[in-house]
Design an enzyme around this catalytic site. Structure first.
Site, PDB file in Angstrom:
ATOM      1  N   LYS A  55     -25.845  57.234  58.610  1.00 33.38           N
ATOM      2  CA  LYS A  55     -26.732  56.115  58.244  1.00 33.38           C
ATOM      3  C   LYS A  55     -26.924  56.041  56.725  1.00 33.38           C
ATOM      4  O   LYS A  55     -26.962  54.955  56.147  1.00 33.38           O
ATOM      5  CB  LYS A  55     -28.074  56.274  58.968  1.00 33.38           C
ATOM      6  CG  LYS A  55     -27.937  56.104  60.491  1.00 33.38           C
ATOM      7  CD  LYS A  55     -29.174  56.595  61.232  1.00 33.38           C
ATOM      8  CE  LYS A  55     -29.074  56.375  62.735  1.00 33.38           C
ATOM      9  NZ  LYS A  55     -30.103  57.091  63.499  1.00 33.38           N
ATOM     10  N   GLU A 104     -28.186  61.399  70.394  1.00 35.64           N
ATOM     11  CA  GLU A 104     -26.769  61.044  70.482  1.00 35.64           C
ATOM     12  C   GLU A 104     -26.141  61.726  71.695  1.00 35.64           C
ATOM     13  O   GLU A 104     -26.673  62.727  72.199  1.00 35.64           O
ATOM     14  CB  GLU A 104     -26.036  61.513  69.217  1.00 35.64           C
ATOM     15  CG  GLU A 104     -26.474  60.824  67.952  1.00 35.64           C
ATOM     16  CD  GLU A 104     -26.324  59.317  68.036  1.00 35.64           C
ATOM     17  OE1 GLU A 104     -25.210  58.832  68.154  1.00 35.64           O
ATOM     18  OE2 GLU A 104     -27.356  58.622  68.010  1.00 35.64           O
TER      19      GLU A 104
HETATM   20  N1  HSE Z   1     -29.838  59.449  67.884  1.00 30.02           N
HETATM   21  C1  HSE Z   1     -30.317  58.428  67.030  1.00 30.02           C
HETATM   22  C2  HSE Z   1     -31.706  58.811  66.548  1.00 30.02           C
HETATM   23  C3  HSE Z   1     -30.348  57.121  67.763  1.00 30.02           C
HETATM   24  O1  HSE Z   1     -32.312  59.719  67.125  1.00 30.02           O
HETATM   25  O2  HSE Z   1     -32.194  58.239  65.588  1.00 30.02           O
HETATM   26  C4  HSE Z   1     -30.590  55.940  66.886  1.00 30.02           C
HETATM   27  O3  HSE Z   1     -29.586  55.783  65.929  1.00 30.02           O
END
Ligand code: HSE
Length: 440
Positions: A208, A193
């Protein structure tokens, strides 16, 4: 708005995923046309800086530095929101919906934190909001839950849904590199991110899980109800000890119905090496969904990355385009359940869950230490399944003891560890990692 064989889209955000979408639509234009019979045309894009060096070609596309201006001026059927973050994205999506523009987004924070409101507006406007890429990158887990398992009552869902943390844990064990070096690699590969503490601290996985738990269990989105731990406390020693005990350490997001309510938690776990999910390495994600009729099913693939995530975004664009062209929008509820059927349920406090535990305790190397520790465990009704102490370390002044407990309520473990940490012979913080069987 559109002629019969063409859908116009605007892409807001030209980072890793935005460029992936532009590249994928170009690369597989013919293939996509052969499957769909219509053309997807990117008419406009927006990003904060037009001249920035990027990995995609935006020549010939109408460019905006302000995505709101793009939505106001352009005649688009679908807005593809790939800016990320909350505030601008939320304003943009709401303004687009008010203009009856459909939305595709990869933005998990947006859906997790504002999805209830967005669902209300999109429903009122008769628009679709698709967010496949928001969870597990290329893995079509939202579609599976909303469309393929919709004859089932879902009992539990558990997944490795952050590619960056899985990459870090895998590389630490495999190449013995230190945490910061591996994190930098994940950033360079475009997995992390913008603020990597969201990955490492478990926030991204919690966004998520907020989404997964809503569409699995029929509850409104509620990010605050998730218990969150990151991977900061995991050391190479833990990865090695776990391996010796027959486990892998993975950062998991878990949603599970039990008799008293729903468990929603994000943290590292020991998983028996015999489970398929324990062998999911690198940036790969995997989600197990266990439901009453289908039983356990497992979904696996790239959890992050430019083209991998773009694959899910473009699939959503195709889905919505088909609905636009057949006048069948808004037939699949955004959160999988009919809006008036979403219901708040009791979310269990982490103290109330039951688990087995891996504990690493650093102690002074002298007789009687283990007896002091096990006495405290006994007083809290915690029974020990196995103990590991490294032979080659026994001559050190301080030695690590690794204990595995039988199943016990988390509150008892927390109370016991508080008392054990007060013992003079115990040095530093005790590392506690829950053990998940994930029987499937
Ligand atoms: N930063 C997130 C990950 C990107 O590493 O899964 C995908 O959502």
């Amino acid at each position: 708005m559109n002629n019969k064989n063409k859908i116009n889209i605007g892409v807001a955000g030209l980072g890793t995923v935005g460029c992936g979408v532009i590249n994928l639509l170009k690369k597989n234009k013919v293939e996509i046309f052969k499957r769909t019979g219509f053309e997807i045309s990117i008419v406009s894009v927006s990003a904060s800086n037009k001249d920035k060096k990027r990995d995609c070609d935006i020549k010939g596309l109408n460019f905006y530095t302000d995505p709101l201006e793009m939505v106001r001026k352009e005649n688009i059927d679908i807005l593809v929101e790939l800016i990320g973050g909350e505030s601008v994205a939320k304003e943009l999506v709401i303004e687009a919906l008010e203009k009856k523009i459909h939305i595709v987004t990869a933005n998990k924070a947006l859906i997790a934190l504002h999805g209830n409101d967005i669902s209300e507006i999109s429903n009122k406007q008769g628009c679709d909001v698709a967010f496949e890429a928001s969870v597990a990158g290329a893995v079509p887990i939202i579609k599976v839950i909303r469309e393929s398992l919709n004859a089932n009552e879902i009992e539990w869902v558990a997944g490795i849904i952050n590619g960056t943390t899985n990459y870090i844990l895998t590389e630490m064990l495999k190449s013995k590199k230190n945490f910061n070096i591996v994190l930098k690699e994940a950033q360079d590969l475009g997995y992390a991110e913008a603020d990597p503490s969201f990955d490492v601290g478990g926030i991204d996985a919690a966004h998520k899980l907020t989404i997964l738990s809503s569409i699995c269990f029929g509850i409104p989105l509620n990010f605050k109800s998730i218990y969150i731990e990151g991977i900061e406390d995991i050391e190479l020693d833990d990865l090695n000890y776990a391996k010796e005990l027959g486990y892998a350490i993975k950062h998991l997001a878990i949603g599970r119905k039990n008799k008293d309510g729903i468990e929603l938690r994000v943290h590292s776990c020991l998983i028996p090496k015999t489970r398929l999910i324990a062998n999911v390495d690198g940036v790969k994600n995997a989600v197990v969904v266990s439901s009453d009729s289908a039983g356990p099913t497992l979904y696996y693939g790239a959890g992050a990355g430019s083209l991998a995530t773009a694959s899910s975004v473009v699939s959503d664009i195709i889905d919505i385009s088909r609905k636009i062209l057949s006048n069948s929008n808004n037939i699949i509820p955004l959160l999988s359940y009919q809006r008036d059927q979403l219901q708040n349920k009791n979310i269990l406090n982490i103290n109330e869950i039951e688990s087995r535990y891996y504990l690493r305790i650093r102690v002074t190397n002298k007789p009687g230490v283990l007896a002091d520790i096990t006495k405290i465990f006994g007083s809290k009704s915690i029974s020990i399944e196995s103990i590991l102490q490294k032979e080659d370390l026994v001559n050190d002044e301080n030695v690590p003891i690794v204990l595995v407990t039988h199943e016990v309520i988390e509150k008892n473990i927390i109370d016991a560890l508080k008392d054990i940490e007060k013992l003079d012979v115990v040095k530093g913080k005790i590392i506690k990692i829950r053990i998940e069987e994930l029987e499937s």
